[in-house]
Design a protein around this motif. Structure first.
Motif, PDB file in Angstrom:
ATOM      1  N   LEU A 127      33.859  24.858   1.981  1.00 44.53           N
ATOM      2  CA  LEU A 127      33.718  23.425   1.780  1.00 44.53           C
ATOM      3  C   LEU A 127      32.239  23.084   1.765  1.00 44.53           C
ATOM      4  CD1 LEU A 127      34.510  21.572   5.070  1.00 44.53           C
ATOM      5  CD2 LEU A 127      34.865  24.007   4.905  1.00 44.53           C
ATOM      6  N   ASP A 128      31.916  21.831   1.641  1.00 50.68           N
ATOM      7  CA  ASP A 128      30.524  21.466   1.458  1.00 50.68           C
ATOM      8  C   ASP A 128      29.711  21.406   2.740  1.00 50.68           C
ATOM      9  OD1 ASP A 128      30.606  21.117  -1.347  1.00 50.68           O
ATOM     10  OD2 ASP A 128      31.763  19.307  -1.015  1.00 50.68           O
ATOM     11  N   GLY A 129      30.348  21.636   3.864  1.00 50.88           N
ATOM     12  CA  GLY A 129      29.595  21.556   5.110  1.00 50.88           C
ATOM     13  C   GLY A 129      29.639  20.168   5.699  1.00 50.88           C
ATOM     14  N   TYR A 130      28.957  20.014   6.825  1.00 46.58           N
ATOM     15  CA  TYR A 130      28.951  18.706   7.481  1.00 46.58           C
ATOM     16  C   TYR A 130      28.121  17.746   6.643  1.00 46.58           C
ATOM     17  CZ  TYR A 130      24.448  20.288   9.172  1.00 46.58           C
ATOM     18  OH  TYR A 130      23.183  20.763   9.245  1.00 46.58           O
ATOM     19  N   SER A 131      28.373  16.486   6.816  1.00 44.89           N
ATOM     20  CA  SER A 131      27.827  15.515   5.889  1.00 44.89           C
ATOM     21  C   SER A 131      27.194  14.345   6.638  1.00 44.89           C
ATOM     22  CB  SER A 131      28.988  15.017   5.017  1.00 44.89           C
ATOM     23  OG  SER A 131      28.840  13.674   4.698  1.00 44.89           O
ATOM     24  N   PRO A 132      26.177  13.706   6.047  1.00 47.33           N
ATOM     25  CA  PRO A 132      25.573  12.533   6.687  1.00 47.33           C
ATOM     26  C   PRO A 132      26.471  11.298   6.619  1.00 47.33           C
ATOM     27  CG  PRO A 132      24.544  12.951   4.577  1.00 47.33           C
ATOM     28  CD  PRO A 132      25.484  14.089   4.818  1.00 47.33           C
ATOM     29  N   VAL A 133      27.545  11.404   5.866  1.00 46.21           N
ATOM     30  CA  VAL A 133      28.536  10.319   5.858  1.00 46.21           C
ATOM     31  C   VAL A 133      29.875  10.910   6.296  1.00 46.21           C
ATOM     32  CG1 VAL A 133      27.426   8.962   4.052  1.00 46.21           C
ATOM     33  CG2 VAL A 133      29.085  10.721   3.431  1.00 46.21           C
ATOM     34  N   ALA A 134      30.750  10.064   6.798  1.00 46.67           N
ATOM     35  CA  ALA A 134      32.062  10.545   7.220  1.00 46.67           C
ATOM     36  C   ALA A 134      32.852  10.986   5.992  1.00 46.67           C
ATOM     37  CB  ALA A 134      32.801   9.451   7.961  1.00 46.67           C
ATOM     38  N   THR A 135      33.512  12.120   6.077  1.00 47.07           N
ATOM     39  CA  THR A 135      34.336  12.584   4.960  1.00 47.07           C
ATOM     40  C   THR A 135      35.747  12.908   5.459  1.00 47.07           C
ATOM     41  OG1 THR A 135      34.117  14.986   5.132  1.00 47.07           O
ATOM     42  CG2 THR A 135      32.303  13.797   4.085  1.00 47.07           C
ATOM     43  N   TYR A 136      36.611  13.127   4.490  1.00 44.37           N
ATOM     44  CA  TYR A 136      37.960  13.588   4.806  1.00 44.37           C
ATOM     45  C   TYR A 136      38.073  15.100   4.636  1.00 44.37           C
ATOM     46  CZ  TYR A 136      39.637   8.766   4.620  1.00 44.37           C
ATOM     47  OH  TYR A 136      39.852   7.442   4.854  1.00 44.37           O
ATOM     48  N   ASN A 137      36.957  15.739   4.280  1.00 38.50           N
ATOM     49  CA  ASN A 137      37.034  17.163   3.942  1.00 38.50           C
ATOM     50  C   ASN A 137      37.663  18.007   5.043  1.00 38.50           C
ATOM     51  OD1 ASN A 137      35.705  16.317   1.725  1.00 38.50           O
ATOM     52  ND2 ASN A 137      33.930  17.633   1.936  1.00 38.50           N
ATOM     53  N   LEU A 138      37.153  17.801   6.251  1.00 33.05           N
ATOM     54  CA  LEU A 138      37.627  18.625   7.354  1.00 33.05           C
ATOM     55  C   LEU A 138      39.116  18.357   7.612  1.00 33.05           C
ATOM     56  CD1 LEU A 138      36.102  20.674   9.083  1.00 33.05           C
ATOM     57  CD2 LEU A 138      35.838  18.918  10.829  1.00 33.05           C
ATOM     58  N   ALA A 139      39.499  17.101   7.513  1.00 31.86           N
ATOM     59  CA  ALA A 139      40.908  16.727   7.715  1.00 31.86           C
ATOM     60  C   ALA A 139      41.794  17.380   6.666  1.00 31.86           C
ATOM     61  CB  ALA A 139      41.058  15.208   7.672  1.00 31.86           C
ATOM     62  N   HIS A 140      41.324  17.386   5.427  1.00 29.71           N
ATOM     63  CA  HIS A 140      42.131  18.000   4.365  1.00 29.71           C
ATOM     64  C   HIS A 140      42.171  19.522   4.514  1.00 29.71           C
ATOM     65  CE1 HIS A 140      43.086  14.335   2.453  1.00 29.71           C
ATOM     66  NE2 HIS A 140      41.841  14.015   2.203  1.00 29.71           N
ATOM     67  N   CYS A 141      41.075  20.083   4.981  1.00 29.64           N
ATOM     68  CA  CYS A 141      41.092  21.523   5.269  1.00 29.64           C
ATOM     69  C   CYS A 141      42.151  21.822   6.331  1.00 29.64           C
ATOM     70  CB  CYS A 141      39.717  21.984   5.758  1.00 29.64           C
ATOM     71  SG  CYS A 141      38.496  22.085   4.452  1.00 29.64           S
ATOM     72  N   ALA A 142      42.201  20.977   7.356  1.00 28.54           N
ATOM     73  CA  ALA A 142      43.200  21.170   8.413  1.00 28.54           C
ATOM     74  C   ALA A 142      44.611  21.066   7.834  1.00 28.54           C
ATOM     75  CB  ALA A 142      42.988  20.156   9.528  1.00 28.54           C
ATOM     76  N   GLU A 143      44.819  20.134   6.928  1.00 28.64           N
ATOM     77  CA  GLU A 143      46.143  19.988   6.306  1.00 28.64           C
ATOM     78  C   GLU A 143      46.544  21.240   5.529  1.00 28.64           C
ATOM     79  OE1 GLU A 143      47.019  15.310   5.638  1.00 28.64           O
ATOM     80  OE2 GLU A 143      45.827  16.282   4.093  1.00 28.64           O
ATOM     81  N   VAL A 144      45.574  21.789   4.802  1.00 30.46           N
ATOM     82  CA  VAL A 144      45.834  23.043   4.079  1.00 30.46           C
ATOM     83  C   VAL A 144      46.213  24.137   5.078  1.00 30.46           C
ATOM     84  CG1 VAL A 144      44.756  24.896   2.737  1.00 30.46           C
ATOM     85  CG2 VAL A 144      44.358  22.507   2.098  1.00 30.46           C
ATOM     86  N   ALA A 145      45.469  24.169   6.187  1.00 33.02           N
ATOM     87  CA  ALA A 145      45.734  25.185   7.211  1.00 33.02           C
ATOM     88  C   ALA A 145      47.140  25.028   7.783  1.00 33.02           C
ATOM     89  CB  ALA A 145      44.686  25.100   8.315  1.00 33.02           C
ATOM     90  N   PHE A 146      47.561  23.805   8.076  1.00 32.59           N
ATOM     91  CA  PHE A 146      48.905  23.603   8.640  1.00 32.59           C
ATOM     92  C   PHE A 146      49.958  24.194   7.699  1.00 32.59           C
ATOM     93  CE2 PHE A 146      47.055  19.499  10.571  1.00 32.59           C
ATOM     94  CZ  PHE A 146      46.563  20.200  11.656  1.00 32.59           C
ATOM     95  N   GLU A 147      49.753  23.947   6.406  1.00 31.84           N
ATOM     96  CA  GLU A 147      50.708  24.421   5.415  1.00 31.84           C
ATOM     97  C   GLU A 147      50.779  25.941   5.380  1.00 31.84           C
ATOM     98  OE1 GLU A 147      50.258  21.535   2.006  1.00 31.84           O
ATOM     99  OE2 GLU A 147      50.869  23.394   0.992  1.00 31.84           O
ATOM    100  N   ARG A 148      49.597  26.580   5.440  1.00 35.10           N
ATOM    101  CA  ARG A 148      49.550  28.041   5.345  1.00 35.10           C
ATOM    102  C   ARG A 148      49.966  28.725   6.643  1.00 35.10           C
ATOM    103  NH1 ARG A 148      48.988  30.099   0.209  1.00 35.10           N
ATOM    104  NH2 ARG A 148      47.984  31.979   1.009  1.00 35.10           N
ATOM    105  N   LEU A 149      49.740  28.044   7.759  1.00 34.37           N
ATOM    106  CA  LEU A 149      49.927  28.707   9.050  1.00 34.37           C
ATOM    107  C   LEU A 149      51.320  28.540   9.642  1.00 34.37           C
ATOM    108  CD1 LEU A 149      46.539  27.774  10.792  1.00 34.37           C
ATOM    109  CD2 LEU A 149      47.146  29.967   9.769  1.00 34.37           C
ATOM    110  N   GLU A 150      52.030  27.526   9.195  1.00 34.78           N
ATOM    111  CA  GLU A 150      53.332  27.240   9.787  1.00 34.78           C
ATOM    112  C   GLU A 150      54.275  28.436   9.634  1.00 34.78           C
ATOM    113  OE1 GLU A 150      54.823  23.486   8.345  1.00 34.78           O
ATOM    114  OE2 GLU A 150      56.276  23.451   9.995  1.00 34.78           O
ATOM    115  N   ASN A 151      54.865  28.869  10.741  1.00 38.44           N
ATOM    116  CA  ASN A 151      55.810  29.990  10.709  1.00 38.44           C
ATOM    117  C   ASN A 151      56.576  30.014  12.026  1.00 38.44           C
ATOM    118  OD1 ASN A 151      54.827  32.667  12.423  1.00 38.44           O
ATOM    119  ND2 ASN A 151      53.167  31.242  12.008  1.00 38.44           N
ATOM    120  N   ASP A 152      57.590  30.873  12.110  1.00 39.50           N
ATOM    121  CA  ASP A 152      58.488  30.901  13.277  1.00 39.50           C
ATOM    122  C   ASP A 152      57.777  31.141  14.608  1.00 39.50           C
ATOM    123  OD1 ASP A 152      60.513  30.441  11.620  1.00 39.50           O
ATOM    124  OD2 ASP A 152      61.330  32.490  11.604  1.00 39.50           O
ATOM    125  N   LYS A 153      56.748  31.952  14.580  1.00 36.11           N
ATOM    126  CA  LYS A 153      56.072  32.299  15.835  1.00 36.11           C
ATOM    127  C   LYS A 153      54.916  31.379  16.182  1.00 36.11           C
ATOM    128  CE  LYS A 153      57.671  36.735  16.830  1.00 36.11           C
ATOM    129  NZ  LYS A 153      57.400  38.118  17.213  1.00 36.11           N
TER     130      LYS A 153
END
Ligand code: ZN
Length: 397
Positions: free
Chosen positions: A254-280
């Motif tokens: 991603l583009d790194g931390y920013s001098p303005v608030a972004t949604y980037n990190l939040a969207h990265c987390a959303e992608v992670a939830f999708e990829r990581l969700e599993n039985d264990k």
């Protein structure tokens, strides 16, 4: 025909880019669609994380079960006054203020390292990730230089998937302390290679070139052959679509931390939830680094914007928890940066509130949602206590 359609679609996307004012909170009403929008200077986002105050409260107060998933969000250098000032000075995502401040189970944590009153991110990251104090500069090692078992390793032993996200460099102290071991945080090449070799199921950090240049030939081969790689945030969706069976570990930049608030990190987390969700279940670490970096740079506004970037990530995590009550969420900081003081009166310049450009020993805040999180309520714990608490949760105890 298909190509023409794709071309048309991409043209529509290009012309849908939204430009907005000096606070990306203004984008609130404009970027609700799934269209990729450029906010500022190339910081990418894909719309809001929409949530209301009532929804936040409902999720925080819902009944939680023994956690299968553990989410840790760290604001590097985020002191208590950063949060207070962000609530007062920065238009957050939501008219009710920071999501973070609605969490009822919160307390404080001391941060000193084994060899200094004022910690660095290596020692405090190690304390949080292993439950043990160590010396400044040490990554996942005890004071004698022996490896300490970290959270990512314990999660893997328990059959969980692992996600590590930072908006800073891959070999930074925080992500590495949770994943690998090294006697010095300055051994960046070793740290980067070890991170890639550990192969978290989801790995995201600042920039592609900054990582690839550090990799040895054998690690480059792992990177090229075994990972699904999205070289920047715009490409996440397309790249992920090539592996819908979720077979490969995902490495996104991603583009790194920013001098303005972004949604980037939040969207990265959303992608992670999708990829990581599993039985264990999974263990996910998210680091928002701007609260430290802008503290060193004497940029108070950047620091406050970074609190909002983190807060949006908290909102994304809570939305995930709505349907996943077997999840534990913990938000804290590794240390305070900048000696931020609160203003007296209304007449002040933000940057005057930063009293120094280094770390301090001010205790940091800790917030938790999920089963057992009352543990932190109105208490001061040590950062090693946070580590032990999280390890217990990952081990299912
Ligand atoms: Zn720092």
């Amino acid at each position: 025909m298909k190509k023409l359609l794709a071309l048309l679609l991409s043209l529509i996307l290009v012309f849908s880019f939204t430009a907005c004012g000096d606070n990306s909170g203004d984008a609130k009403n404009e970027t609700n669609s799934a269209v990729t929008a450029v906010t500022h200077n190339g910081w990418y986002t894909e719309g809001d994380i929409t949530i209301t105050k009532d929804q936040v409260d409902e999720i925080i107060n819902q009944k939680y079960t023994t956690p299968k998933n553990v989410i840790v969000i760290i604001g590097d250098g985020m002191g208590p006054n950063d949060i207070t000032l962000a609530e007062e000075n920065v238009k957050g995502v939501y008219d009710f203020g920071l999501v973070l401040n609605r969490i009822k189970n919160h307390g404080l944590a001391t941060t000193h390292s084994a060899d200094a009153e004022i910690t660095d991110s290596a020692a405090s990251g190690t304390a949080l990730a292993t439950g043990s104090k160590t010396n400044n500069g040490y990554i996942g090692k005890d004071v004698n230089g022996n490896d300490l078992k970290n959270m990512a390793e314990i999660a893997r032993e328990n059959g969980k998937k692992i996600g590590i996200i930072t908006d800073e460099d891959l070999p930074g102290a925080t992500p590495t302390a949770f994943t690998v071991h090294n006697i010095s945080r300055d051994n960046r090449k070793e740290l980067a290679n070890d991170m890639v070799k550990f192969k978290p199921d989801v790995l995201m950090c600042k920039d592609y070139m900054g990582v690839f240049a550090l990799l040895d030939a054998d690690t480059q081969k792992i990177f090229n052959d075994e990972y699904l790689v999205a070289k920047d945030f715009k490409r996440y969706k397309d790249v992920l679509n090539t592996d819908k069976e979720n077979k490969k570990p995902f490495f996104g930049f991603l583009d790194g931390y920013s001098p303005v608030a972004t949604y980037n990190l939040a969207h990265c987390a959303e992608v992670a939830f999708e990829r990581l969700e599993n039985d264990k279940g999974f263990f996910l670490l998210v680091e928002s680094a701007g609260t430290d970096k802008f503290g060193h740079d004497n940029n108070m506004n950047g620091k406050l914007q970074s609190v909002v970037t983190l807060d949006r990530t908290v909102a994304a995590a809570l939305k995930f928890m709505k349907d996943n009550p077997d999840t534990l969420l913990l938000i804290t900081s590794d240390h305070e940066t900048g000696g931020v003081k609160l203003p007296e009166g209304d007449n002040y310049k933000l940057n005057e509130l930063l009293t120094q450009n280094s770390h301090t020993d001010t205790p940091v805040r800790v917030f938790a949602v999920g089963k057992g999180s009352e543990y932190f309520k109105d208490k001061t714990v040590d950062n090693t206590d946070i580590g032990k608490f999280l390890i217990n949760a990952i081990e299912g105890e």
